[in-house]
Every structure is written in C-alpha cells, then in structure tokens.
Enzyme design. Structure first.
Site, PDB file in Angstrom:
ATOM      1  N   HIS A 154       1.200  -1.467   0.193  1.00  0.00           N
ATOM      2  CA  HIS A 154      -0.255  -0.075  -0.278  1.00  0.00           C
ATOM      3  C   HIS A 154       0.451   1.396  -0.300  1.00  0.00           C
ATOM      4  O   HIS A 154       0.246   2.396  -0.347  1.00  0.00           O
ATOM      5  CB  HIS A 154      -0.686   0.023   1.169  1.00  0.00           C
ATOM      6  CG  HIS A 154      -1.902  -1.243   1.106  1.00  0.00           C
ATOM      7  ND1 HIS A 154      -2.895  -1.246   0.206  1.00  0.00           N
ATOM      8  CD2 HIS A 154      -2.406  -2.381   1.777  1.00  0.00           C
ATOM      9  CE1 HIS A 154      -3.866  -1.861   0.798  1.00  0.00           C
ATOM     10  NE2 HIS A 154      -3.073  -3.200   1.769  1.00  0.00           N
ATOM     11  N   ASP A 190      -2.524 -10.498  -2.136  1.00  0.00           N
ATOM     12  CA  ASP A 190      -2.881  -9.976  -0.856  1.00  0.00           C
ATOM     13  C   ASP A 190      -4.832  -9.555  -1.917  1.00  0.00           C
ATOM     14  O   ASP A 190      -4.715  -9.282  -2.110  1.00  0.00           O
ATOM     15  CB  ASP A 190      -2.831  -9.122  -0.365  1.00  0.00           C
ATOM     16  CG  ASP A 190      -2.889  -8.464   0.698  1.00  0.00           C
ATOM     17  OD1 ASP A 190      -2.240  -8.389   1.335  1.00  0.00           O
ATOM     18  OD2 ASP A 190      -4.084  -7.214   0.759  1.00  0.00           O
ATOM     19  N   HIS A 192      -6.410  -7.115  -0.424  1.00  0.00           N
ATOM     20  CA  HIS A 192      -6.821  -5.893  -0.881  1.00  0.00           C
ATOM     21  C   HIS A 192      -5.807  -5.041  -1.407  1.00  0.00           C
ATOM     22  O   HIS A 192      -4.189  -5.566  -2.400  1.00  0.00           O
ATOM     23  CB  HIS A 192      -6.242  -5.245   0.649  1.00  0.00           C
ATOM     24  CG  HIS A 192      -6.346  -5.321   2.341  1.00  0.00           C
ATOM     25  ND1 HIS A 192      -6.321  -5.997   3.128  1.00  0.00           N
ATOM     26  CD2 HIS A 192      -7.213  -4.555   2.230  1.00  0.00           C
ATOM     27  CE1 HIS A 192      -7.014  -6.333   3.837  1.00  0.00           C
ATOM     28  NE2 HIS A 192      -8.306  -5.380   3.502  1.00  0.00           N
ATOM     29  N   ASP A 279      -4.548 -12.934   3.739  1.00  0.00           N
ATOM     30  CA  ASP A 279      -5.220 -12.620   3.936  1.00  0.00           C
ATOM     31  C   ASP A 279      -7.587 -12.491   3.164  1.00  0.00           C
ATOM     32  O   ASP A 279      -8.415 -12.462   3.288  1.00  0.00           O
ATOM     33  CB  ASP A 279      -5.739 -11.135   4.381  1.00  0.00           C
ATOM     34  CG  ASP A 279      -5.112  -9.992   3.307  1.00  0.00           C
ATOM     35  OD1 ASP A 279      -4.885 -10.113   2.090  1.00  0.00           O
ATOM     36  OD2 ASP A 279      -4.648  -8.885   3.710  1.00  0.00           O
TER      37      ASP A 279
HETATM   38  N1  Q9C Z   1     -11.511   0.968   7.799  1.00  0.00           N
HETATM   39  C1  Q9C Z   1      -2.605  -4.950   4.149  1.00  0.00           C
HETATM   40  O1  Q9C Z   1      -3.442  -6.458   4.278  1.00  0.00           O
HETATM   41  N2  Q9C Z   1      -8.096  -1.197   7.442  1.00  0.00           N
HETATM   42  N3  Q9C Z   1      -3.232  -4.449   5.106  1.00  0.00           N
HETATM   43  C2  Q9C Z   1      -8.866  -1.307   6.854  1.00  0.00           C
HETATM   44  C3  Q9C Z   1     -10.715   0.832   7.257  1.00  0.00           C
HETATM   45  C4  Q9C Z   1      -6.338  -1.505   6.578  1.00  0.00           C
HETATM   46  C5  Q9C Z   1      -4.681  -4.187   4.652  1.00  0.00           C
HETATM   47  C6  Q9C Z   1      -9.948  -0.933   7.831  1.00  0.00           C
HETATM   48  C7  Q9C Z   1      -6.240  -2.178   5.924  1.00  0.00           C
HETATM   49  C8  Q9C Z   1      -5.298  -2.624   5.473  1.00  0.00           C
HETATM   50  C9  Q9C Z   1      -0.931  -4.829   3.700  1.00  0.00           C
HETATM   51 ZN    ZN Z   2      -4.292  -6.789   3.064  1.00  0.00          ZN
END
Ligand code: Q9C
Ligand code: ZN
Length: 335
Positions: A154, A190, A192, A279
């Site tokens: 990210h 991933d 996301h 995830d």
């Molecule tokens: N309210 C990775 O898996 N939180 N990052 C989302 C929003 C952030 C995940 C909740 C999620 C990031 C590397």
């Molecule tokens: Zn992620």
C-alpha cells in the site's frame, strides 16, 4: 524455498488503528511473524544493502520524514503513536509545512497506519529482508521467500497507508529491472489492492503489475484497483486489475489467477515478484474471501507453473493462529 527474516522487523508495534469510526487494536502485529516462523522452522539472516535501493523507489523527503517522524512527534509533546488527522485532498504539492501533524497527513492516505517508536527500523529491515531474498535469486536461486513485516504494497513513492511504509515488492522489482533480470512482473494476491505498487509502476512500461483483490467498490483501499485502471502513458497496458466480490472462494478465484498468469507470460516476464497476502483466508478477521488452507497450496502450485524465477514477498494475513500453516501450504504448493 529459503526464508529470510530479521528480528528487528518485530520492533514495530503500534497500539491501535482508526477503523469504522473508532479505535481498534492494531491488526498487523509482531505475533504474525511468530506464527509464520514457528510453522516454517528457521530463517536465513538478512544483509544490509543500505538506502540506495530504497531511494530508487521512494522520494528522499518521504524517507527523511519516516526516519524522523516519531522523534518530531515526541518533541511536539505527544504521547503514543504518531498519526495524522488532516489529509491534502486538494493536491499534494510539497509545501514548507512545519508541524509534524501536517507532515503525517501529507505523507499518508489513511489513519490506519501509525508511526511508533520502532517503525522506521522495522520498515528498513523489512525492505532489507526483501533485498536479501532478491540477492539469492540474482545469485541463481529459482525462488526465495522474504518474510517482510511491516508489509509494503500500500506504500507509494511518497506515502504510507494500509500498515505499509516502504514498498518491499516495488523495491526488489525496481532493483531486478535495474540489474537486467527483467522484464519483471509483480503479481499481487493480497486480499487488498496493491495501490502503492500500482502507483509506483503506473507509467513504467518495464514492470507489469497484476492484482487480484476484493472489489474496491466495497473494500479498502477504495480509490484504486478498479478494472478500468490499466496503466498510463508509456505504461498503458502494463497494469491489470481483477477485482472480485466479497465471498469469493477458490472456484471463482482460480480463473482470475489464470487470467493474470496468462497476461504475465504473454507480456514476456523473465522474473516474477509475488506480493503474497494470506488475508484471502476464509476466517481472516478483516477480510471477506473464502480460501481455505488447501487452496493456498493450489495457489502456490499455479503461480509456480510458468517456471519463472520467483521472489515471494509477505504482505497481509491477520488470522494469526492459522497464518503460519497457510503460508506453509502456499510454499509447499509452490514446490
Ligand atoms: N477502516 C494489508 O493487508 N484497514 N493491509 C482497513 C479500514 C487497513 C491491509 C480498515 C487494511 C490494510 C497489507
Ligand atoms: Zn491485505
């Protein structure tokens, strides 16, 4: 597959993140590392390649900010972890702002990614972990696994977010390209979307970025990862986004994976960097796909099929108790 890891990556432990209007415990914990290390056995040591490979991806002012942010936060009299509260939606000019709060907003896209005391060191050694694994491949290994943490996909050239500070996958992809091991493709699996990696290579015709992720219409990071983002300028056609709906299991995941791998092979990749997040697991506490442990073995086997030299970089995965066995399943499937 050789696994690389450095203990200093564990010294980053923010307390909490802002989520759905309130503070919740930070999901990206050092316990994730322990789960993976225990399941995998030992790790090979990490070597120090210095700042240059990091600065080949990230802006110098952003790196200086990351190094100094926690000390500036303390100097301002603050307690706990450093986090921003004002974000420059109207533009991201480099302004001569003096407050740490302004810098925290200018260099971030969310309030889920605090800077704690050990954050810089951990992010630095996470990047060195990826660079050490890459060096193994540059020396002739067919594949290597960098147990990166904090994760990286990210983070953009001058911004943090999504638990990420330095973009480990981009740092090794850029280095592989510079050292002539390319053309390089990054495959991001991933849950996301890997917005930072996409942004870093959006205009770059020499690095192909493919991502399979939860539809940003419903899932973080919302503003990137839509199917119509395909690369820009000279990089037109070298970005491929395959968003999938919440609830996706292996039967619907596998065709998207095949589409991504076919595109990578057709494009002529000579090396693969995998941003691997576990995830996508059915019982991940912050995500909504339905892959099971055996599906991670299938995922690894499919990714190995094109036979490219492959560097696997750890990204997310928050079901800590099952994380280690999911990672092992992926690595065993890979072969
Ligand atoms: N309210 C990775 O898996 N939180 N990052 C989302 C929003 C952030 C995940 C909740 C999620 C990031 C590397
Ligand atoms: Zn992620």
């Amino acid at each position: 597959m050789k696994l690389f890891f450095d203990d200093r990556q564990a010294g980053h432990a923010p307390e909490k993140e802002f989520h759905n209007g309130g503070w919740v415990p930070y999901a990206e914990t050092p316990a994730r590392l322990a789960s993976i290390l225990e399941a995998c056995g030992g790790a090979h040591p990490v070597r120090d390649f210095g700042l240059d490979p990091i600065l080949a991806v990230h802006d110098a002012d952003y790196v200086a900010f990351l190094r100094e942010a926690y000390a500036r936060w303390q100097a301002a009299g603050r307690e706990g972890d450093a986090i921003g509260y004002t974000f420059p939606v109207r533009g991201r000019r480099k302004l001569p702002l003096k407050r740490i709060d302004a810098a925290l907003g200018a260099y971030a896209f969310d309030a889920a990614t605090p800077i704690a005391e050990g954050t810089w060191d951990a992010a630095y050694w996470s990047a060195q972990c990826a660079l050490t694994a890459f060096d193994d491949i540059a020396a002739g290994a067919r594949h290597a696994f960098a147990l990166c943490r904090p994760p990286g996909h990210h983070a953009g050239r001058d911004y943090l977010g999504g638990y990420c500070y330095l973009n480990n996958a981009a740092i090794v992809a850029r280095r592989a390209d510079a050292l002539g091991l390319g053309p390089v493709a990054v495959l991001d699996v991933d849950y996301h979307h890997g917005n930072g990696t996409q942004d870093i290579f959006l205009h770059d015709p020499n690095v192909f970025f493919a991502s399979i992720h939860a539809d940003p219409a419903t899932d973080y990071p919302f503003y990137w990862g839509h199917a119509d983002e395909r690369g820009e300028g000279e990089g037109a056609g070298t970005t491929l986004n395959l968003p999938l709906p919440q609830g996706t299991g292996w039967d619907d995941y596998a065709p998207a994976l095949q589409t991504a791998l076919d595109a990578i092979v057709r494009w002529g990749a000579a090396m693969l960097v995998v941003s691997f997040g576990a995830d996508t697991f059915a019982r991940d506490p912050i995500s909504h796909f339905r892959l099971e442990r055996d599906d991670f073995a299938r995922l690894g086997a499919r990714i190995a099929e094109p036979g490219l030299p492959t560097l696997v970089v750890m990204e997310g995965g928050y079901a800590v108790a099952e994380l280690g066995s999911n990672v092992v399943a992926f690595l065993h499937g890979f072969g």
